[in-house]
Design a protein around this motif. Structure first.
Motif, short mmCIF file in Angstrom:
data_model
loop_
_atom_site.label_atom_id
_atom_site.label_comp_id
_atom_site.label_asym_id
_atom_site.label_seq_id
_atom_site.Cartn_x
_atom_site.Cartn_y
_atom_site.Cartn_z
N ARG A 178 3.24 2.04 -61.96
CA ARG A 178 3.15 0.61 -62.02
C ARG A 178 4.30 0.30 -61.02
O ARG A 178 5.56 0.57 -61.00
CB ARG A 178 3.73 -0.09 -63.24
N PRO A 179 4.08 -0.09 -59.52
CA PRO A 179 4.97 -0.29 -58.65
C PRO A 179 5.74 -1.45 -58.70
O PRO A 179 6.96 -1.64 -58.11
CB PRO A 179 4.18 -0.27 -57.21
N ALA A 180 5.28 -2.68 -59.40
CA ALA A 180 6.02 -4.00 -59.28
C ALA A 180 7.47 -4.01 -59.84
O ALA A 180 8.37 -4.57 -59.43
CB ALA A 180 5.08 -5.03 -60.46
N PRO A 181 8.07 -3.26 -60.81
CA PRO A 181 9.19 -3.36 -61.23
C PRO A 181 9.93 -2.61 -60.43
O PRO A 181 11.08 -3.23 -59.86
CB PRO A 181 9.41 -2.49 -62.30
N ARG A 182 9.67 -1.81 -59.76
CA ARG A 182 10.39 -1.02 -58.42
C ARG A 182 10.77 -2.02 -57.40
O ARG A 182 11.81 -2.17 -56.80
CB ARG A 182 9.89 0.13 -57.78
N ILE A 183 9.64 -3.05 -56.96
CA ILE A 183 9.67 -3.83 -55.88
C ILE A 183 10.53 -4.89 -56.28
O ILE A 183 11.27 -5.47 -55.43
CB ILE A 183 8.46 -4.32 -55.42
N ILE A 184 10.71 -5.25 -57.46
CA ILE A 184 11.47 -6.64 -58.06
C ILE A 184 12.73 -6.09 -58.04
O ILE A 184 13.47 -6.89 -57.58
CB ILE A 184 10.68 -7.13 -59.31
N MET A 185 13.08 -4.88 -58.38
CA MET A 185 14.30 -4.48 -58.69
C MET A 185 15.09 -4.46 -57.29
O MET A 185 16.21 -4.67 -56.99
CB MET A 185 14.38 -3.09 -59.33
N LEU A 186 14.27 -3.74 -56.32
CA LEU A 186 15.07 -3.69 -54.71
C LEU A 186 15.32 -5.04 -54.40
O LEU A 186 16.12 -5.24 -53.57
CB LEU A 186 13.86 -2.93 -54.02
N ALA A 187 14.34 -6.05 -54.70
CA ALA A 187 14.63 -7.48 -54.17
C ALA A 187 15.73 -8.08 -54.63
O ALA A 187 16.61 -8.85 -54.02
CB ALA A 187 13.37 -8.30 -54.23
N PHE A 188 16.01 -7.78 -56.09
CA PHE A 188 17.20 -8.29 -56.85
C PHE A 188 18.28 -7.83 -56.34
O PHE A 188 19.21 -8.63 -56.12
CB PHE A 188 16.75 -7.83 -58.21
N ILE A 189 18.30 -6.38 -56.03
CA ILE A 189 19.46 -5.59 -55.55
C ILE A 189 19.83 -6.45 -54.10
O ILE A 189 21.12 -6.58 -53.82
CB ILE A 189 19.28 -4.09 -55.42
N PHE A 190 18.89 -6.29 -53.35
CA PHE A 190 19.41 -6.93 -52.07
C PHE A 190 19.89 -8.31 -52.24
O PHE A 190 20.79 -8.68 -51.44
CB PHE A 190 17.98 -6.94 -51.26
N LEU A 191 19.07 -9.20 -52.63
CA LEU A 191 19.58 -10.62 -52.92
C LEU A 191 20.92 -10.64 -53.52
O LEU A 191 21.77 -11.64 -53.33
CB LEU A 191 18.69 -11.45 -53.79
N SER A 192 20.94 -9.98 -54.50
CA SER A 192 22.36 -10.16 -55.21
C SER A 192 23.60 -9.47 -54.29
O SER A 192 24.56 -10.09 -54.63
CB SER A 192 22.27 -8.97 -56.62
N ALA A 193 23.31 -8.56 -53.56
CA ALA A 193 24.25 -7.80 -52.79
C ALA A 193 24.69 -8.80 -51.73
O ALA A 193 25.91 -9.14 -51.41
CB ALA A 193 23.86 -6.63 -52.10
N LEU A 194 23.51 -9.51 -51.10
CA LEU A 194 23.76 -10.54 -50.01
C LEU A 194 24.84 -11.66 -50.77
O LEU A 194 25.59 -12.25 -50.04
CB LEU A 194 22.68 -11.20 -49.95
N PHE A 195 24.49 -12.36 -51.88
CA PHE A 195 25.29 -13.36 -52.26
C PHE A 195 26.46 -13.09 -52.85
O PHE A 195 27.41 -13.72 -52.85
CB PHE A 195 24.26 -14.36 -53.39
N TRP A 196 26.65 -11.80 -53.26
CA TRP A 196 27.72 -11.09 -53.69
C TRP A 196 28.92 -11.07 -52.41
O TRP A 196 29.96 -11.61 -52.60
CB TRP A 196 27.91 -9.88 -54.25
N LEU A 197 28.33 -10.74 -51.38
CA LEU A 197 29.12 -11.00 -49.95
C LEU A 197 29.36 -12.12 -49.68
O LEU A 197 30.68 -12.30 -48.97
CB LEU A 197 28.08 -9.95 -48.90
N PHE A 198 28.64 -12.98 -49.67
CA PHE A 198 28.68 -14.44 -49.51
C PHE A 198 29.92 -14.86 -50.35
O PHE A 198 30.94 -15.43 -49.72
CB PHE A 198 27.50 -15.26 -49.64
N SER A 199 29.98 -14.50 -51.62
CA SER A 199 30.92 -15.34 -52.29
C SER A 199 32.30 -14.32 -52.06
O SER A 199 33.18 -15.14 -52.03
CB SER A 199 30.55 -15.04 -54.15
#
Lengths: 175, 65
Positions: free
Chosen positions: B35-56
């Motif tokens: 099932r590829p969906a969890p991997r894709i969602i996890m990667l998107a989550f990591i990317f967005l979290s890292a981005l907003f963590w850097l913003f903060s």
């Protein structure tokens, strides 16, 4: 995670209909619009404070707020995705995730299935084609699966393999 | 103000990391194979979290000490 018995195969895996998650995402999308509203009225409330502190502090807390939305959305998506019903050639497995570190798994051997009823109620369920499956077992226990997509196909699969299991009446043994 | 924000940032980051790790664990443990969906969602989550963590982190550093 899932251990199949000898000669057992997975026939169908049912996840909840996408509408369940769409409702959650719509709620979170509305929450994303709260910061712009706050930013509109914030200058009026912070006139007496130093702008050199207010501006970065506001952006800092807004970034954290967005991250809070992300983590809760991710958590709710995990809860949605890990709820599943697995129909194999010998049983129905109901796996339900209740938040973190709380998972409930129950099984019904297909040979005990006596009645399968489907329900589609309401405008949205009718047009998006999802609903509820109720499975009555020999022990008068009722098993309910909510928000099921492709209801008719799911019902046909359950009935077909329930009949086959009842014909063969194979004992269910574990490895 | 900076020290308070820094303390909040560190505590928030730790809690966020722990929650994320818990969610990743559950997805790895309970997702069916293929099932590829969890991997894709996890990667998107990591990317967005890292981005907003850097913003903060960037905005935190702009708060005067």
């Amino acid at each position: 995670m899932l251990k199949l018995y000898d000669n057992e195969k997975i026939v169908l895996i049912i996840h909840k209909h996408w509408f369940v998650m769409a409702r959650t995402i719509a709620t979170f999308a509305a929450l994303v619009f709260i910061p712009p509203v706050i930013l509109t009225f914030l200058p009026l409330a912070t006139e007496q404070f130093d702008i050199r502190i207010v501006e970065p502090a506001t952006n800092f807390f807004l970034s954290l707020y967005i991250m809070v939305l992300f983590i809760f959305l991710f958590l709710l998506w995990m809860d949605y995705y890990l709820d599943m019903w697995i129909i194999t050639t010998s049983r129905i497995i109901d796996a339900e995730q209740h938040g973190l570190f709380n998972r409930e798994i129950s099984e019904i051997p297909l040979q005990h299935v006596q009645d399968v009823t489907i329900e589609i109620k309401g405008f949205i369920e009718t047009f998006l084609k999802f609903g509820r499956i109720r499975i009555q077992t020999a022990g008068e226990r009722e098993f309910t699966i909510n928000f099921v997509p492709h209801l008719y196909e799911a019902k046909e699969v359950i009935i077909k393999y329930a009949h086959e299991a009842q014909k063969t009446q194979l004992p269910v043994t574990s490895n | 103000m900076f020290l308070i924000a820094l303390a909040i940032f560190i505590a928030f980051s730790l809690i966020y990391l722990l929650l994320s790790a818990a969610i990743f664990y559950h997805l790895r443990q309970y997702t069916l194979p293929g099932r590829p969906a969890p991997r894709i969602i996890m990667l998107a989550f990591i990317f967005l979290s890292a981005l907003f963590w850097l913003f903060s982190a960037t905005f935190l550093l702009k708060i005067p000490t």
